[in-house]
Design an enzyme around this catalytic site. Structure first.
Site, PDB file in Angstrom:
ATOM      1  NE  ARG A 165      -1.134  22.987 -10.419  1.00 46.77           N
ATOM      2  CZ  ARG A 165      -0.344  23.597 -11.669  1.00 46.77           C
ATOM      3  NH1 ARG A 165       0.977  23.750 -11.814  1.00 46.77           N
ATOM      4  NH2 ARG A 165      -0.585  21.497 -12.233  1.00 46.77           N
ATOM      5  CB  SER A 239      -1.726  17.730  -8.588  1.00 41.32           C
ATOM      6  OG  SER A 239      -1.490  17.398  -9.647  1.00 41.32           O
ATOM      7  CD  GLU A 336      -2.241  21.948  -7.263  1.00 44.40           C
ATOM      8  OE1 GLU A 336      -2.667  22.689  -7.428  1.00 44.40           O
ATOM      9  OE2 GLU A 336      -3.604  21.334  -6.192  1.00 44.40           O
TER      10      GLU A 336
HETATM   11  N1  EPU Z   1       4.583   8.887 -13.322  1.00 44.24           N
HETATM   12  C1  EPU Z   1       4.498   7.789 -11.896  1.00 44.24           C
HETATM   13  N2  EPU Z   1       3.484   6.818 -11.799  1.00 44.24           N
HETATM   14  C2  EPU Z   1       2.457   7.347 -12.550  1.00 44.24           C
HETATM   15  C3  EPU Z   1       1.856   8.551 -13.030  1.00 44.24           C
HETATM   16  C4  EPU Z   1       3.387   9.084 -13.332  1.00 44.24           C
HETATM   17  O1  EPU Z   1       5.678   7.454 -11.874  1.00 44.24           O
HETATM   18  O2  EPU Z   1       1.072   6.806 -12.304  1.00 44.24           O
HETATM   19  C5  EPU Z   1       4.989   9.549 -13.547  1.00 44.24           C
HETATM   20  C6  EPU Z   1       6.260   9.610 -15.016  1.00 44.24           C
HETATM   21  O3  EPU Z   1       7.245   9.930 -14.763  1.00 44.24           O
HETATM   22  C7  EPU Z   1       5.172  11.051 -15.207  1.00 44.24           C
HETATM   23  C8  EPU Z   1       5.548  11.442 -13.972  1.00 44.24           C
HETATM   24  O4  EPU Z   1       5.154  10.863 -13.006  1.00 44.24           O
HETATM   25  O5  EPU Z   1       6.984  11.219 -16.633  1.00 44.24           O
HETATM   26  C9  EPU Z   1       4.819  12.966 -13.877  1.00 44.24           C
HETATM   27  O6  EPU Z   1       2.881  12.726 -14.367  1.00 44.24           O
HETATM   28  P1  EPU Z   1       2.139  13.665 -14.936  1.00 44.24           P
HETATM   29  O7  EPU Z   1       3.160  14.268 -16.424  1.00 44.24           O
HETATM   30  O8  EPU Z   1       1.101  13.530 -15.261  1.00 44.24           O
HETATM   31  O9  EPU Z   1       2.453  15.132 -14.370  1.00 44.24           O
HETATM   32  P2  EPU Z   1       1.932  15.510 -12.618  1.00 44.24           P
HETATM   33  O10 EPU Z   1       4.481  16.044 -12.472  1.00 44.24           O
HETATM   34  O11 EPU Z   1       2.621  14.333 -12.217  1.00 44.24           O
HETATM   35  C10 EPU Z   1       1.525  18.324 -13.115  1.00 44.24           C
HETATM   36  C11 EPU Z   1       0.806  18.920 -12.569  1.00 44.24           C
HETATM   37  C12 EPU Z   1      -0.586  18.388 -13.203  1.00 44.24           C
HETATM   38  C13 EPU Z   1      -0.613  18.561 -14.733  1.00 44.24           C
HETATM   39  C14 EPU Z   1       0.976  17.928 -15.473  1.00 44.24           C
HETATM   40  C15 EPU Z   1       0.851  17.912 -16.559  1.00 44.24           C
HETATM   41  C16 EPU Z   1       1.236  19.794 -10.288  1.00 44.24           C
HETATM   42  C17 EPU Z   1       0.970  19.265  -9.123  1.00 44.24           C
HETATM   43  N3  EPU Z   1       0.445  18.945 -11.215  1.00 44.24           N
HETATM   44  O12 EPU Z   1       1.205  16.256 -12.631  1.00 44.24           O
HETATM   45  O13 EPU Z   1      -1.736  19.226 -12.451  1.00 44.24           O
HETATM   46  O14 EPU Z   1      -1.937  18.528 -15.272  1.00 44.24           O
HETATM   47  O15 EPU Z   1       1.480  17.939 -14.715  1.00 44.24           O
HETATM   48  O16 EPU Z   1       1.668  19.140 -16.865  1.00 44.24           O
HETATM   49  O17 EPU Z   1       2.322  20.554 -10.890  1.00 44.24           O
HETATM   50  C18 EPU Z   1      -3.360  19.762 -10.491  1.00 44.24           C
HETATM   51  O18 EPU Z   1      -2.804  21.145 -10.807  1.00 44.24           O
HETATM   52  O19 EPU Z   1      -4.397  19.179 -10.827  1.00 44.24           O
HETATM   53  C19 EPU Z   1      -3.475  19.286 -12.111  1.00 44.24           C
HETATM   54  C20 EPU Z   1      -3.320  17.901 -12.473  1.00 44.24           C
END
Ligand code: EPU
Length: 344
Positions: A165, A239, A336
């Site tokens: 990012r 995010s 971010e």
């Molecule tokens: N989780 C929870 N509770 C929740 C939601 C998520 O515990 O309510 C945990 C789960 O363990 C899940 C983990 O968080 O496996 C990760 O969640 P998710 O896979 O939705 O992805 P993220 O790491 O929160 C990142 C990116 C997103 C991108 C997704 C999918 C960053 C800052 N964010 O989110 O990017 O869409 O992965 O690859 O790296 C953005 O940058 O605006 C964005 C949405």
């Protein structure tokens, strides 16, 4: 080129907050960009490029700059001698339209980055990434306009200094560059990227072991619609924070206190910890609301603005979140999103 004064920016950003731009204009052509740069120079103001405002929070006092909304359009396809296809897209093109077009042509490479709000020009700035693919994995070159030298030039991915990012366009002198076009590598026989847990689960449910780019696009679209707030319905910039990258030893300590805490190996021997998990399971912040601002109930990493709030209230909520995470885990999350204008 028509220049307006004191244009409120709230409608130009998906968080739907923010005060006026001192000057505001739109670029439809390369000549418009040059003219805007000259205008900014005459008024001794910075030139601030704006896409669709889906990764920024503009302060209530607004921006003392010439805001240049990038409205340049167009895509072109080329073939390389190695059988790769290239799509070259203008900065003002809506990103997801470009992805949809590549997928419709049966070309692979960008499908994991489906449904991400924003314009092409914003993609390299934060090196957008999702579901196991980062823009940096696909970018061949970035064309930028240097408002100081009044010249276009082409940058290699190395020159863009992409990180998680992150890129040169977020830092120092790179902030003065206006991205005008971006070229992405595509392939007809592209190997699908399906390792990300949500994607793997979706495809397994569909009993699909050989997904096409269109199948992956369908999967990503369904997953995003189910989890993430829709910017057409509510104020959001996706995010709000980065997922923290911490040393292995710090992760082990965290695991001792919170054994279920997930972690994924990252570059440099670091561990990427999902901040959404920390916000949900350690801080109890999933769905937390304070006035007009909150942490989304299905994805707390996305802060949401329910309407009627201010940039200051968004900032106050986000600072409260960071401090809470720090207090509970010792980790201070990094933003971010980019804040624009003064927040002190
Ligand atoms: N989780 C929870 N509770 C929740 C939601 C998520 O515990 O309510 C945990 C789960 O363990 C899940 C983990 O968080 O496996 C990760 O969640 P998710 O896979 O939705 O992805 P993220 O790491 O929160 C990142 C990116 C997103 C991108 C997704 C999918 C960053 C800052 N964010 O989110 O990017 O869409 O992965 O690859 O790296 C953005 O940058 O605006 C964005 C949405």
């Amino acid at each position: 080129m028509r220049v307006e004064e004191n244009v409120t920016l709230a409608p130009y950003g998906t968080m739907r907050v923010g005060g006026p731009a001192r000057f505001f204009t739109e670029a439809h052509t390369a000549a418009d960009i040059r003219e805007a740069a000259l205008f900014a120079r005459r008024h001794d103001l910075p030139l601030f490029p704006l896409g669709s405002g889906s990764n920024i929070v503009v302060s209530d006092e607004g921006v003392h700059a010439v805001v240049l909304r990038m409205a340049t359009r167009g895509t072109a396809y080329e073939q390389t001698p190695h059988g790769d296809a290239i799509v070259i897209a203008a900065a003002g093109e809506p990103w997801d339209g470009v992805v949809a077009e590549t997928v419709a042509r049966g070309l692979g490479g960008l499908e994991n980055l489906s449904l991400i709000p924003g314009t092409v020009g914003a993609v390299p700035v934060q090196n957008v990434g999702a579901y196991g693919v980062e823009a940096a994995d696909r970018i061949i070159w970035v064309e930028a306009f240097d408002a100081e030298r009044l010249a276009h030039f082409v940058m290699t991915p190395e020159e863009c200094a992409f990180g998680y990012r992150d890129s040169i366009f977020k830092r120092g002198g790179g902030k003065n560059l206006i991205i005008t076009r971006v070229a992405f590598r595509l392939r007809k026989d592209h190997a699908p990227v399906t390792e990300y847990a949500d994607i793997a689960r979706y495809l397994a449910d569909m009993k699909n072991s050989n997904p096409s780019p269109a199948d992956i696009r369908d999967a990503v679209t369904a997953i995003r619609r189910a989890k993430l707030p829709d910017p057409n319905e509510i104020g959001t910039v996706g995010s709000f924070f980065k997922n923290p990258l911490i040393p292995q030893a710090a992760y082990e300590e965290l695991k001792e206190r919170f054994p279920e805490c997930p972690g994924f190996p990252a570059d440099g021997g670091l561990v990427k910890v999902p901040l959404a998990w920390i916000l949900d399971h350690i801080c109890g912040m999933r769905g937390l609301k304070d006035g007009a601002v909150g942490a989304h109930e299905r994805q707390p990493l996305a802060l949401v603005h329910y309407g009627g709030g201010t940039a200051r209230s968004v900032r106050a909520f986000s600072e409260m979140v960071r401090n809470k995470v720090h207090e509970k885990t010792g980790i201070m999350p990094e933003y971010e999103v980019s804040f624009v204008g003064r927040f002190d």
